[in-house]
Design an enzyme around this catalytic site. Structure first.
Site, mmCIF file in Angstrom:
data_model
loop_
_atom_site.group_PDB
_atom_site.id
_atom_site.type_symbol
_atom_site.label_atom_id
_atom_site.label_comp_id
_atom_site.label_asym_id
_atom_site.label_seq_id
_atom_site.Cartn_x
_atom_site.Cartn_y
_atom_site.Cartn_z
ATOM 1 C CG HIS A 194 19.986 28.620 0.490
ATOM 2 N ND1 HIS A 194 19.155 28.383 1.565
ATOM 3 C CD2 HIS A 194 20.215 29.958 0.492
ATOM 4 C CE1 HIS A 194 18.900 29.512 2.184
ATOM 5 N NE2 HIS A 194 19.536 30.473 1.561
ATOM 6 C CG HIS A 195 17.842 32.237 -1.789
ATOM 7 N ND1 HIS A 195 16.735 31.651 -1.225
ATOM 8 C CD2 HIS A 195 18.378 33.039 -0.826
ATOM 9 C CE1 HIS A 195 16.609 32.068 0.027
ATOM 10 N NE2 HIS A 195 17.595 32.899 0.291
ATOM 11 C CB ALA A 196 21.364 29.745 -7.308
ATOM 12 C CG HIS A 237 12.196 27.428 1.476
ATOM 13 N ND1 HIS A 237 11.748 27.420 0.162
ATOM 14 C CD2 HIS A 237 12.298 26.129 1.839
ATOM 15 C CE1 HIS A 237 11.579 26.171 -0.230
ATOM 16 N NE2 HIS A 237 11.902 25.362 0.766
ATOM 17 C CG ASN A 239 14.207 29.779 -3.637
ATOM 18 O OD1 ASN A 239 14.895 30.277 -2.743
ATOM 19 N ND2 ASN A 239 14.237 30.228 -4.874
#
Length: 687
Positions: A194-196, A237, A239
């Site tokens: 989910h940070h990619a 988060h 992002n």
């Protein structure tokens, strides 16, 4: 064949569905009860529900995903290859799967596969794909150098393969849910995703598994999947996921994450509550940014009940995808939150009530191997229909309530379930006034009529103009031996608005002002008085918000230097409440007040303790401890710490209340009697 339910009744089950009956909770649902008379739709619905019951849940796991590892075998990295193994082993130990997929497994095993270039390019750029894929042929030296310039990433020659495998497995598992092969599913994959971001990897994430999966479902199944809900409960988060769908009206992204004003990773303000999407996607991003560490079961369930589920019901998704990180679980050294497996189970169960139960879980973070395995097992059991366990806490802490209130105000602009709609509290018209100014004007008028208390001029550019008319004083405080200085927040207004608007019913609204008790008492004692009101928002000359704590400190120093220190008062008493305490404690650290100040009474509620500056002179903390009463709510975090609070925080007193105004009213008699007692002790030395 026949399957027995918990009451001994028998139910006809097709041989092909035999394996499903190894799950006890499902057999309870397979009864011979006939539907009550009703429409044909009732029968069709029950037939659909029965088919859902008979379906298995899906699970995807491939040990090859453990090939992604650090170059050094001794490097103890939190994104440990054993994470997926421990999750799978926990589910296997519970009897739900076996090492070799079998028809008797409770979970239907979904085969893993690599994502294709076409699938990855639905979210990521060709340049990013090439950057990740090129690591397959790099030397160890080049990989080590790449790691140094990357954002919290490590690589080996298998990393790109594992990233494609994780992403492809997520797509394949979710496809099984959408096509009805399974009723719901869990993809135990790594590396996380989910940070990619669309154009760069980061934060342990190479490809964004959830984003690529969601985009794939929308494009491949346009008749079945028109709206996708992504719930991200990883402590960080997401992002990358937010960026991928920020302008997309068909994807609702909801993230619950530790934020701390952007200080927590990924360290930007992108996860703030105010970021709600843009263009056609405006309102399709819901950020729930926790303000501090220590959030637990009650806080997350409160967020689900107040925000996540109401918005999800209104959005009415065709598919639910969960970015399932377990780094908010108790025991995770990175997250420092307190979620139990039961909380994850409850959240999963609530989401299963959406989208006809089409829920896909994709593993994200979680770095305590014990916490991640027990939490993942709880989620898996919820997917199977096993009731969740009992929560560790059942109510939200004040910090969580404040965050949720802030989120609902912002989201009320986009969702009917969040009504009444929040309005712009910044007066722009000449006929509009802030209520705290109206109340202060009323207070000043009443205090003048009752006690001849007047406005104290603030003639300094460094102090905000907002404090004009906020500092009041008795007419002759200069000549009084005894002086009470009260620094407090604006009084509370309690009232009820209509369900659709923010209009208050004035007849049913009340002004709660416990400070008036202390003012009246001081005047009856013939003391001098300085009453300093701190507005909730402090602005500069252009009406832009400024740091309120800095302004409060500056104001307290100004009043001391220009008024209090010049008075003849020998016995000075301070009372502070809420944010105002920062100003008084800073004053005690910055000026020599110990000769004349006999006591400081502070009311903090649930707010963090406020201590003297660490550079203060050696005996000042001891003086402050002996000459202070600091009322702190029994629910304040300070009482949970093993170590006793240092003396620089003052003499702490527990209070059953959480609001400072309630505390000031509750302890009014005890405080005033204590001040008189101190005055009696001081009289022999002051005469």
């Amino acid at each position: 064949m026949l399957a027995s339910n918990s009451d001994g009744a028998s139910t006809s089950v097709k041989p092909s569905d035999d394996a499903v009956n190894t799950v006890t909770p499902w057999s309870i649902l397979l009864t011979n009860n006939k539907p009550m008379s009703g429409s044909e739709n009732t029968l069709n619905n029950e037939s659909h529900e029965m088919s859902q019951i008979l379906k298995k849940s899906g699970l995807c796991y491939d040990p090859r995903m453990r090939f992604h590892a650090t170059l050094s075998e001794v490097d103890d990295h939190p994104e440990d290859p054993r994470r997926v193994l421990r999750v799978f082993e926990a589910i296997k130990k519970a009897g739900y799967v076996s090492n070799v997929p079998s028809p008797s497994d409770v979970f239907l095993r979904i085969p893993a596969r690599e994502a294709t270039l076409e699938e990855l390019l639905q979210v990521h750029s060709q340049e990013m794909y090439d950057r990740v894929t090129n690591t397959e042929k790099m030397s160890h030296e080049d990989l080590a150098n790449l790691e140094k310039i990357s954002d919290s990433l490590y690589y080996n020659n298998e990393s790109a393969f594992c990233a494609r495998l994780a992403c492809g497995s997520a797509i394949e598992t979710c496809t099984a849910v959408v096509t009805g092969q399974v009723k719901n599913a869990f993809a135990v994959v790594r590396p996380p995703g989910h940070h990619a971001e669309p154009h760069k990897p980061g934060g342990f994430c190479l490809f964004n598994n959830v984003s690529v999966t969601a985009r794939s479902m929308l494009q491949r199944f346009p008749d079945k999947i028109k709206r996708v809900l992504i719930v991200d409960w990883d402590i960080h988060h997401g992002n990358g996921t937010q960026m991928a769908f920020y302008d997309d009206p068909n994807v609702l992204y909801v993230s619950l994450h530790r934020y701390e004003n952007g200080r927590f990773y990924p360290g930007t303000n992108y996860g703030c509550a105010e970021n709600c999407g843009e263009g056609p996607g405006l309102g399709r991003t819901v950020n729930i940014p926790w303000s501090c560490a220590g959030m637990g079961d009650g806080d997350y369930i409160y967020a689900f009940q107040r925000v996540v589920m109401p918005v999800a019901y209104e959005f009415d998704p065709d598919l639910v995808i969960v970015s399932c990180g377990f780094d908010a679980a108790a025991g995770d050294h990175i997250g420092q939150f307190l979620l139990t497996p039961a909380a994850y189970a409850h959240m999963t169960q609530m989401l299963m009530g959406l989208a006809d139960g089409k829920v896909f879980i994709s593993l994200e973070g979680g770095y305590n191997l014990d916490s991640i395995s027990t939490s993942a097992l709880a989620v898996a059991q919820s997917l199977l229909g096993i009731p969740p366990g009992r929560l560790h806490t059942t109510y939200a802490c004040p910090q969580a309530v404040a965050t949720i209130n802030h989120v609902t105000k912002i989201q009320s602009q986009y969702w009917r379930c969040m009504r009444p709609k929040h309005f712009d509290a910044n007066p722009k018209d000449a006929h509009v006034d802030r209520l705290h100014d109206v109340i202060r004007t009323y207070q000043a008028k009443k205090l003048f009529e009752d006690w001849k208390i007047t406005n104290m001029p603030i003639l300094r550019d460094s102090v905000s103009n907002v404090f004009n008319n906020q500092v009041l004083c008795s007419s002759n405080f200069f000549q009084k031996d005894n002086l009470l200085v009260i620094v407090h927040e604006s009084p509370r207004v309690l009232g009820n608005g209509t369900s659709e608007t923010n209009v208050l019913n004035l007849n049913d609204s009340l002004l709660v002002d416990p400070v008036s008790l202390y003012v009246e008492w001081a005047m009856q004692q013939d003391w001098g008085l300085i009453d300093i009101n701190i507005p909730e928002v402090v602005t500069d000359g252009e009406n832009a918000p400024v740091d309120i704590l800095s302004e409060v400190k500056e104001l307290c120093l100004y009043v001391w230097d220009n008024y209090v220190e010049l008075s003849i008062s020998k016995n000075i008493f301070f009372i502070g409440g809420g944010k105002a305490v920062h100003g008084l404690v800073n004053l005690a650290s910055s000026r020599n007040v110990s000769d004349r100040v006999k006591c400081m009474v502070n009311f903090l509620g649930t707010e963090p303790l406020v201590g003297l500056k660490t550079a203060s002179e050696e005996d000042l903390p001891t003086w402050y401890y002996r000459h202070s009463l600091v009322f702190v709510s029994s629910s304040n975090e300070c009482w949970k710490k093993a170590k006793r609070a240092k003396r620089r925080y003052g003499r702490l007193m527990q209070s059953e209340h959480t609001e400072t105004s309630d505390m000031m009213e509750q302890h009014y008699r005890a405080v005033t009697q204590y001040l008189l007692h101190l005055l009696q002790k001081a009289r022999p030395t002051s005469q």
